[in-house]
Design an enzyme around this catalytic site. Structure first.
Site, PDB file in Angstrom:
ATOM      1  CB  CYS A  72       4.844   2.267   7.396  1.00  0.00           C
ATOM      2  SG  CYS A  72       4.382   3.739   6.474  1.00  0.00           S
ATOM      3  CG  LEU A  73       6.608   1.056   1.435  1.00  0.00           C
ATOM      4  CD1 LEU A  73       6.208   1.333  -0.006  1.00  0.00           C
ATOM      5  CD2 LEU A  73       7.704   0.006   1.493  1.00  0.00           C
ATOM      6  CG  HIS A 104       0.100   6.949   5.390  1.00  0.00           C
ATOM      7  ND1 HIS A 104       1.249   7.355   6.035  1.00  0.00           N
ATOM      8  CD2 HIS A 104       0.257   5.621   5.188  1.00  0.00           C
ATOM      9  CE1 HIS A 104       2.042   6.313   6.218  1.00  0.00           C
ATOM     10  NE2 HIS A 104       1.476   5.247   5.717  1.00  0.00           N
ATOM     11  CD  GLN A 164       3.236   5.823   2.664  1.00  0.00           C
ATOM     12  OE1 GLN A 164       2.247   5.287   2.193  1.00  0.00           O
ATOM     13  NE2 GLN A 164       4.208   5.132   3.249  1.00  0.00           N
ATOM     14  N   GLY A 170       0.843  -1.194   0.000  1.00  0.00           N
ATOM     15  CA  GLY A 170       0.000   0.000   0.000  1.00  0.00           C
ATOM     16  C   GLY A 170       0.875   1.240   0.000  1.00  0.00           C
ATOM     17  CG  HIS A 187      -0.880   1.214   7.269  1.00  0.00           C
ATOM     18  ND1 HIS A 187       0.077   0.777   8.171  1.00  0.00           N
ATOM     19  CD2 HIS A 187      -0.214   2.050   6.422  1.00  0.00           C
ATOM     20  CE1 HIS A 187       1.242   1.348   7.885  1.00  0.00           C
ATOM     21  NE2 HIS A 187       1.099   2.102   6.821  1.00  0.00           N
ATOM     22  CD  GLU A 188      -1.176   2.361   2.715  1.00  0.00           C
ATOM     23  OE1 GLU A 188      -0.722   3.515   2.573  1.00  0.00           O
ATOM     24  OE2 GLU A 188      -0.457   1.409   3.083  1.00  0.00           O
TER      25      GLU A 188
HETATM   26 NI    NI Z   1       2.344   3.381   5.702  1.00  0.00          NI
END
Ligand code: NI
Length: 185
Positions: A98-99, A144, A50, A45, A140-141
């Protein structure tokens, strides 16, 4: 085109993202770039903040999780301006990463079932009930887009235990296998 992933500490990750207007320029190219960036980084995701854009836009492809979580099989979604209509009171705690936080993994409690509405990249409206691990990824996304990251949900003690890692992410010295943009670099 692979975009740099903005890492923890970047102010854009702390902003509430803006609504995406239907005439947003080159939206489809941006969506394609986000998928490419996510796949390149082995993520499932990615939210627009991000990649440095404060927009209510996220991409998910959780199909690699399909063996462990059948609900993730073929779960690929582009969500624009998502809004939760319902989130189950029942929650389950599982480890996330998370990236934007390379090397950090912590358990987070999330609703097991959600009902959400959103637009796709053609601005068609969708309303969907999603459960299990797929619901976790969506939550989660979406977090953000509200200016939060998953470690905001962990205890002070757990955050303290991750302090060294978090500082190295901010400084730009954390190990990261993809193109990234740290505050300190
Ligand atoms: Ni994330």
């Amino acid at each position: 085109m692979i975009l740099p992933v903005y890492l923890y500490g970047q102010p854009v990750l702390r902003k509430e993202a803006q609504t995406v207007p239907a005439d947003y320029p080159e939206l489809k190219q941006l969506v394609a770039n986000m998928y490419e960036t996510m796949y390149h980084a082995d993520g499932i995701g990615l939210a627009a903040p991000q990649v440095g854009l404060s927009l209510q836009l996220l991409v998910i492809d959780a199909s690699v999780m399909g063996d462990d979580f059948p609900e993730c099989k073929d779960f690929k979604r582009t969500m624009i301006n998502p809004v939760f209509l319902e989130r189950s009171e029942e929650e389950v705690s599982m480890e996330e990463g998370c990236l934007s936080l390379p090397g950090v993994h912590e358990k987070v409690s999330r609703s097991v079932k959600i009902r959400i509405k959103y637009q796709d990249e053609d601005f068609q409206e969708h309303e969907e009930v999603i459960d299990g691990f797929a619901a976790r990824v969506v939550q989660h996304e979406c977090e953000h887009l509200a200016g939060h990251v998953f470690i905001d949900n962990i205890s002070g003690i757990r955050r303290q235990l991750n302090k060294g890692k978090l500082n190295s992410i901010i400084k730009g010295t954390a190990r990261c296998s993809y193109k990234a943009k740290a505050v300190g670099k």
